[in-house]
Design an enzyme around this catalytic site. Structure first.
Site, PDB file in Angstrom:
ATOM      1  N   HIS A   1      20.479  72.739  62.253  1.00  0.00           N
ATOM      2  CA  HIS A   1      20.396  73.709  63.362  1.00  0.00           C
ATOM      3  C   HIS A   1      19.890  72.974  64.596  1.00  0.00           C
ATOM      4  O   HIS A   1      19.023  72.114  64.495  1.00  0.00           O
ATOM      5  CB  HIS A   1      19.421  74.849  63.020  1.00  0.00           C
ATOM      6  CG  HIS A   1      19.658  76.072  63.849  1.00  0.00           C
ATOM      7  ND1 HIS A   1      19.118  76.224  65.108  1.00  0.00           N
ATOM      8  CD2 HIS A   1      20.402  77.179  63.623  1.00  0.00           C
ATOM      9  CE1 HIS A   1      19.515  77.373  65.614  1.00  0.00           C
ATOM     10  NE2 HIS A   1      20.295  77.982  64.739  1.00  0.00           N
TER      11      HIS A   1
ATOM     12  N   ASP B   1      23.689  80.573  57.635  1.00  0.00           N
ATOM     13  CA  ASP B   1      25.008  80.688  56.990  1.00  0.00           C
ATOM     14  C   ASP B   1      25.040  80.191  55.554  1.00  0.00           C
ATOM     15  O   ASP B   1      26.066  80.339  54.887  1.00  0.00           O
ATOM     16  CB  ASP B   1      26.038  79.894  57.822  1.00  0.00           C
ATOM     17  CG  ASP B   1      26.272  80.557  59.169  1.00  0.00           C
ATOM     18  OD1 ASP B   1      26.192  79.871  60.205  1.00  0.00           O
ATOM     19  OD2 ASP B   1      26.486  81.784  59.179  1.00  0.00           O
TER      20      ASP B   1
HETATM   21  C1  SDX Z   1      24.840  78.929  63.562  1.00  0.00           C
HETATM   22  O1  SDX Z   1      22.538  78.031  67.868  1.00  0.00           O
HETATM   23  C2  SDX Z   1      22.346  79.007  67.057  1.00  0.00           C
HETATM   24  O2  SDX Z   1      21.362  79.717  67.145  1.00  0.00           O
HETATM   25  C3  SDX Z   1      23.440  79.198  66.006  1.00  0.00           C
HETATM   26  C4  SDX Z   1      23.164  80.242  64.938  1.00  0.00           C
HETATM   27  C5  SDX Z   1      23.092  81.627  65.509  1.00  0.00           C
HETATM   28  O3  SDX Z   1      22.428  82.493  64.907  1.00  0.00           O
HETATM   29  O4  SDX Z   1      23.801  81.883  66.532  1.00  0.00           O
HETATM   30  O5  SDX Z   1      21.948  79.958  64.259  1.00  0.00           O
HETATM   31  C6  SDX Z   1      24.306  80.284  63.918  1.00  0.00           C
HETATM   32  O6  SDX Z   1      25.777  78.479  64.177  1.00  0.00           O
HETATM   33  C7  SDX Z   1      24.138  78.141  62.495  1.00  0.00           C
HETATM   34  C8  SDX Z   1      24.792  76.739  62.277  1.00  0.00           C
HETATM   35  C9  SDX Z   1      26.016  76.893  61.383  1.00  0.00           C
HETATM   36  N1  SDX Z   1      26.758  75.622  61.308  1.00  0.00           N
HETATM   37  C10 SDX Z   1      26.760  74.867  60.201  1.00  0.00           C
HETATM   38  O7  SDX Z   1      26.112  75.113  59.185  1.00  0.00           O
HETATM   39  C11 SDX Z   1      27.679  73.639  60.289  1.00  0.00           C
HETATM   40  C12 SDX Z   1      26.954  72.408  59.732  1.00  0.00           C
HETATM   41  N2  SDX Z   1      25.855  72.051  60.628  1.00  0.00           N
HETATM   42  C13 SDX Z   1      26.159  71.258  61.727  1.00  0.00           C
HETATM   43  O8  SDX Z   1      27.375  70.785  62.009  1.00  0.00           O
HETATM   44  C14 SDX Z   1      25.020  70.988  62.705  1.00  0.00           C
HETATM   45  O9  SDX Z   1      23.860  70.899  61.997  1.00  0.00           O
HETATM   46  C15 SDX Z   1      24.885  72.002  63.812  1.00  0.00           C
HETATM   47  C16 SDX Z   1      26.183  72.204  64.521  1.00  0.00           C
HETATM   48  C17 SDX Z   1      24.402  73.306  63.264  1.00  0.00           C
HETATM   49  C18 SDX Z   1      23.831  71.487  64.773  1.00  0.00           C
HETATM   50  O10 SDX Z   1      24.384  70.400  65.385  1.00  0.00           O
HETATM   51  P1  SDX Z   1      23.496  69.451  66.330  1.00  0.00           P
HETATM   52  O11 SDX Z   1      22.231  70.091  66.733  1.00  0.00           O
HETATM   53  O12 SDX Z   1      24.417  68.946  67.384  1.00  0.00           O
HETATM   54  O13 SDX Z   1      23.068  68.330  65.340  1.00  0.00           O
HETATM   55  P2  SDX Z   1      23.675  66.898  65.355  1.00  0.00           P
HETATM   56  O14 SDX Z   1      25.149  66.985  65.141  1.00  0.00           O
HETATM   57  O15 SDX Z   1      23.159  66.201  66.566  1.00  0.00           O
HETATM   58  O16 SDX Z   1      23.034  66.282  64.030  1.00  0.00           O
HETATM   59  C19 SDX Z   1      21.846  65.514  64.051  1.00  0.00           C
HETATM   60  C20 SDX Z   1      22.000  64.558  62.872  1.00  0.00           C
HETATM   61  C21 SDX Z   1      23.284  63.736  62.931  1.00  0.00           C
HETATM   62  O17 SDX Z   1      23.038  62.553  62.199  1.00  0.00           O
HETATM   63  P3  SDX Z   1      22.835  61.153  63.050  1.00  0.00           P
HETATM   64  O18 SDX Z   1      24.140  60.944  63.839  1.00  0.00           O
HETATM   65  O19 SDX Z   1      21.625  61.367  63.934  1.00  0.00           O
HETATM   66  O20 SDX Z   1      22.621  60.090  61.974  1.00  0.00           O
HETATM   67  O21 SDX Z   1      22.108  65.313  61.641  1.00  0.00           O
HETATM   68  C22 SDX Z   1      23.398  65.120  61.080  1.00  0.00           C
HETATM   69  C23 SDX Z   1      24.287  64.544  62.159  1.00  0.00           C
HETATM   70  O22 SDX Z   1      25.313  63.738  61.597  1.00  0.00           O
HETATM   71  N3  SDX Z   1      23.854  66.433  60.634  1.00  0.00           N
HETATM   72  C24 SDX Z   1      24.426  66.684  59.472  1.00  0.00           C
HETATM   73  C25 SDX Z   1      24.625  68.060  59.430  1.00  0.00           C
HETATM   74  N4  SDX Z   1      24.181  68.612  60.565  1.00  0.00           N
HETATM   75  C26 SDX Z   1      23.713  67.593  61.310  1.00  0.00           C
HETATM   76  N5  SDX Z   1      24.788  65.871  58.472  1.00  0.00           N
HETATM   77  C27 SDX Z   1      25.372  66.462  57.391  1.00  0.00           C
HETATM   78  N6  SDX Z   1      25.577  67.789  57.276  1.00  0.00           N
HETATM   79  C28 SDX Z   1      25.225  68.614  58.280  1.00  0.00           C
HETATM   80  N7  SDX Z   1      25.433  69.916  58.176  1.00  0.00           N
END
Ligand code: SDX
Length: 389
Positions: free
Chosen positions: A269, A326
């Site tokens: 998140h 989710d």
């Molecule tokens: C919702 O914003 C809100 O409030 C949203 C929400 C709402 O109520 O409206 O809460 C609802 O959208 C919840 C999120 C649902 N999405 C997912 O579950 C999809 C999987 N999660 C992600 O793709 C990700 O975590 C996000 C999109 C939720 C957040 O993305 P960010 O903040 O841009 O995080 P990032 O991509 O910068 O990740 C930071 C690190 C990275 O690694 P490094 O490059 O630093 O080594 O964490 C890793 C990412 O690769 N990472 C993950 C991951 N999420 C982040 N690695 C594996 N699996 C994941 N799910």
């Protein structure tokens, strides 16, 4: 000049607006709607009461709650020409695609509620959106399974009516039925608002040009559909089903995640960096619902094991990746009888009062200006046009 410019995190995350609706402390895992902690609303409130709180700023008195509930019952129907339009949409289209398009068209069916400078029209649009979204969603679903749509029943409450229109029988009947109604009401409360998330920010950006509320909410629906946002609840279940059907062991799956071949959907998140308070509530609800089933739910067991393994793995904890809203919702929706393609529609029905509240807050703010993000230009410097040979 032509190299890649790393955006300063501060630049990316500067506050985009001020709002009095929802407060989140991502480190402390705090979520409050108009000052009330989500845990207290989850145990004591109802979705219609939370709609009133988010949209009008205060909890309703008994008379106000009944008045809102009655208005929603009275306005749940949709015009015949809209039903004909819905029936003409491609039945194999994803329900979120169809829902977003249909909601935008409400401006055409109800031109007497598009002027945001007229408080009466804003009120009319608020009631119509809240009342008709479940009806439109259920109509789209019934078409997708080749069943006749079911009219709203004014004798039923908001959630019961939605389940009635969706499943065509008294889904809310009996002990399990009333558990489903209570569970759905709680899930809608937990999804009702979340500050400046992608879809709510979209509603505000579209509304900032003084576009009508129907088009603004339609934009929010399409933003929510993305698998990185609300579409994640569908993606989580597809991920669990893929692990189960392929027989992939969880350690191998997590190695693939760490190798960046795939993502652990339902984890991570932008704001919550220790835990998502909603995920805790939903996990408990999932246990309650699934314990009622004759045999253990394989996908729920899989999700529990996956969470435990990920939270024991430094790759996830160092990146502050925890289950989000989710991760567990899909197993509940599936147990209720919804197909995965309807999961994000259920998120949209829950998030609607938040979208409306933010659109109204911005529309009423005389200092509000059109959204116009700036950029860091990373393209070529000036050069001369070579002219035609
Ligand atoms: C919702 O914003 C809100 O409030 C949203 C929400 C709402 O109520 O409206 O809460 C609802 O959208 C919840 C999120 C649902 N999405 C997912 O579950 C999809 C999987 N999660 C992600 O793709 C990700 O975590 C996000 C999109 C939720 C957040 O993305 P960010 O903040 O841009 O995080 P990032 O991509 O910068 O990740 C930071 C690190 C990275 O690694 P490094 O490059 O630093 O080594 O964490 C890793 C990412 O690769 N990472 C993950 C991951 N999420 C982040 N690695 C594996 N699996 C994941 N799910």
């Amino acid at each position: 000049k032509t190299g890649k410019v790393a955006l300063d995190p501060g630049f990316v995350n500067t506050a985009s607006c001020s709002s009095a609706i929802t407060y989140i402390d991502g480190d402390a895992g705090i979520l409050r709607y108009r000052g009330y902690p989500i845990q207290e609303l989850a145990t004591g409130s109802s979705f219609i009461e939370v709609c009133h709180l988010l949209i009008y700023g205060e909890l309703p008195g008994p008379g106000e709650l009944k008045e809102l509930a009655d208005k929603l019952r009275q306005n749940a129907g949709i015009p015949d020409e809209m039903r004909t339009m819905l029936d003409a949409l491609p039945r194999e289209g994803h329900p979120m695609t169809l829902l977003g398009s249909a909601v935008n068209l409400l401006a055409a069916y109800y031109p007497d509620s598009v002027d945001l400078s007229d408080p009466d029209q804003v009120e009319l649009a608020t009631i119509r959106l809240l009342a008709k979204l479940p009806t439109i969603a259920a109509h789209i679903y019934r078409n997708s399974i080749g069943e006749q749509p079911v009219d709203p029943d004014p004798s039923l409450g908001y959630v019961e009516n939605f389940l009635h229109m969706t499943f065509g029988k008294e889904k809310g009947e009996g002990e399990l039925g009333s558990l489903f109604v209570k569970a759905m009401d709680l899930l809608l409360i937990l999804h009702a608002d979340h500050e400046q998330n992608c879809s709510t920010a979209t509603v505000r950006v579209v509304g900032s040009s003084e576009a009508d509320i129907y088009g603004s909410v339609s934009g929010g629906i399409h933003a929510l559909f993305g698998p990185l946002h609300g579409g994640a609840n569908q993606a989580v279940l597809e991920m669990l089903e893929e692990i189960r059907s392929s027989g992939t062991d969880l350690d191998t799956f997590l190695e693939r995640v760490k190798a960046r071949e795939t993502r652990l959907m339902g984890f991570g998140h932008r704001v919550y960096k220790n835990f998502d308070p909603r995920s805790k509530e939903i996990k408990g609800l999932a246990s309650q619902i699934l314990d009622n089933q004759e045999r253990p739910d394989e996908l729920f067991e899989l999700a529990l094991q996956l969470e435990a393994k990920a939270l024991a793995d430094p790759y996830f904890t160092e990146r502050k990746l925890y289950p989000n809203v989710d991760f567990y919702t899909g197993v509940i929706y599936r147990a209720m009888g919804f197909p995965t393609t309807m999961f994000t529609v259920l998120f949209a029905i829950g998030r609607l009062p938040g979208w409306i509240a933010h659109w109204r807050e911005q529309a009423a703010d005389q200092t509000s200006r059109i959204a116009r993000p700036r950029q860091l230009y990373t393209g070529p410097g000036q050069r001369s046009y070579p002219g035609r040979a």
